[in-house]
Design a protein around this motif. Sequence first.
Motif, PDB file in Angstrom:
ATOM      1  N   CYS A 173       0.827  -1.206   0.000  1.00  0.00           N
ATOM      2  CA  CYS A 173       0.000   0.000   0.000  1.00  0.00           C
ATOM      3  C   CYS A 173       0.864   1.259   0.000  1.00  0.00           C
ATOM      4  CB  CYS A 173      -0.938   0.008   1.210  1.00  0.00           C
ATOM      5  SG  CYS A 173      -2.319  -1.146   1.073  1.00  0.00           S
TER       6      CYS A 173
ATOM      7  N   LEU B  20       0.425   2.703  -3.611  1.00  0.00           N
ATOM      8  CA  LEU B  20      -0.640   3.693  -3.470  1.00  0.00           C
ATOM      9  C   LEU B  20      -0.233   4.933  -2.681  1.00  0.00           C
ATOM     10  CD1 LEU B  20      -3.497   1.213  -2.469  1.00  0.00           C
ATOM     11  CD2 LEU B  20      -3.108   2.166  -4.729  1.00  0.00           C
TER      12      LEU B  20
ATOM     13  N   ARG C  57     -12.539  -3.457  -3.557  1.00  0.00           N
ATOM     14  CA  ARG C  57     -12.703  -2.588  -4.726  1.00  0.00           C
ATOM     15  C   ARG C  57     -13.393  -1.277  -4.333  1.00  0.00           C
ATOM     16  NH1 ARG C  57     -15.064  -6.045  -7.425  1.00  0.00           N
ATOM     17  NH2 ARG C  57     -13.295  -6.961  -8.527  1.00  0.00           N
TER      18      ARG C  57
ATOM     19  N   LEU D 246     -10.845   0.903  -2.775  1.00  0.00           N
ATOM     20  CA  LEU D 246      -9.899   1.392  -3.772  1.00  0.00           C
ATOM     21  C   LEU D 246     -10.497   2.530  -4.590  1.00  0.00           C
ATOM     22  CD1 LEU D 246      -8.258  -1.912  -5.087  1.00  0.00           C
ATOM     23  CD2 LEU D 246      -7.146  -0.087  -3.802  1.00  0.00           C
TER      24      LEU D 246
ATOM     25  N   ALA E 129      -8.897   0.052 -10.531  1.00  0.00           N
ATOM     26  CA  ALA E 129      -9.111  -0.616  -9.249  1.00  0.00           C
ATOM     27  C   ALA E 129      -8.808  -2.099  -9.348  1.00  0.00           C
ATOM     28  CB  ALA E 129     -10.547  -0.401  -8.783  1.00  0.00           C
TER      29      ALA E 129
END
Length: 510
Positions: free
Chosen positions: A213, A217, A262, A265, A308
């Motif tokens: 992550c 991200l 999802r 995300l 995603a």
Amino acid sequence: MSHPKTLPCTKPPSLSFSTSSPLSDFCMELFFPCLLVAFVSFTFISLQILFYKRQVTSKPNLPPGRVGWPIIIGESLEFLSAGWRGYPEKFVFDRMVKYSPECFKTSILGYLTAFLCGPAGNKFLFTNENKLVTVWWPEPVNKVFPTSLQTDSNEEAKKMRRLLPQFFKPEALQTYIAIMDTVFQKQFGSWWEGKDEIHVFSLAKQHTFFLACRLFLSVEEPDHVARFAGPFHLLGAGIVSIPIDFPGTPFNKAVKAAKVIRKELMVFIKQRKHDLAMKKATPTQDILSHMLNVVDEDGKHLSDLDVADKILGLLIAGQDTLTAAMTFIVKYLAELPHIYDIVHKEQVEIGKSKAPGELLNWEDIQKMKQSWNVACEVMRLSPPLQGAFRQAITDFMYAGFSIPKGWKWSANSTHRDPECFPDPEKFDPTRFEGKGPAPYTFVPFGGGPRMCPGKEYARLVLLVFMYNAVTRFRWEKVLPHEQIIVNPTPMPAKGLPIRLIPHAKSNKED
């Protein structure tokens, strides 16, 4: 002498219904739909049997073997149960002995499958990618990732490989090392230090997921990550399972887990698009930003759902396999003190060369040769994945056997084959010194054009993890004979509880 009274004979109540009874009307309403379902089921089963019979008899000289009961199950239960018992190679080895050491047929998860065996099978698989075979994913993968249904899973895999190189090339990876070291230092300080016992498997999941992550991200806040960290263990187990979508089945749980992840995300994606527009984020800061800016051949951006799903796939790939490798490194180092001492000595020497507070760098990683040999031997004995499936895109011959177009197939694990690795059950990291194992025998990351693009990323994660673990602790297993299961990656049945011994305490006792 008195005799027992004879009870009057009573007839059971009649179950006949009046035509005007509401219950009768309800039963009549159900009768014809049930009859229709029974007819359709019978027809479907009959067609399946005919289809399977045609598949296994219409081609001459098919590989030897059996496909089991031809409706969905095949030999899936035998295949899966070998993993549940902790010895997945047994399914393959038993059939190599019984049918052929080169190739045999079976049916797994509802698909006719040919297993190609040994280094020759691996070589054939890896060198004929997109010529005779192509990557194939079981049906659960397509259903868990709905955007892949727009094309097919093979096309989606090709798209991913076009997106990833700049993030997994050496120049990019070198910048990740300090981040990895920082993340692990914080995690060990919070999750390991001050604890007498820990469960390694659950912590390894958190290590790998939080790290992914952060790198994929740019998400660091534990609360943000924790919201969708939980469902990931359900997702990994359900992707490779019999695709029965009933409540409580692994597949059903995987579909639900994917929806939860999802949804979270999509929140991240919406925020990142806003940050990019406001210049608060850069197009190159991580994989998420890159995917939001990339355009396809038609000049169109990926949809939010497509992004995603691709991030979801990366998180899965970066979690379960690394979790397994991490866990088993700890397991073997606990069981083999002399191997632990080799790793500890190497890592302590690297630590002594660092200034206070200085983070690991690329040069440090290059010095961890013996530690990487140990990690490779762990992956030989407990590979994170038991092979990769392909699909024949044309009829072809292998080892004198006919492999029909459309059949699924996989090369078996060569890691415990005594012809490839003498004394295969012995833990011996020196197998990887010099030129290492013979080609196509050690394949934890696959090979050829389909070699895992995250291989070098995995190497860095495992080595930085080993550095932070062995420079802080020794440890011992709480359950010396804990069972190992495979579902679909290997894991200790009880999560590998270990007793931690900080080095300061260990030195005093010595």
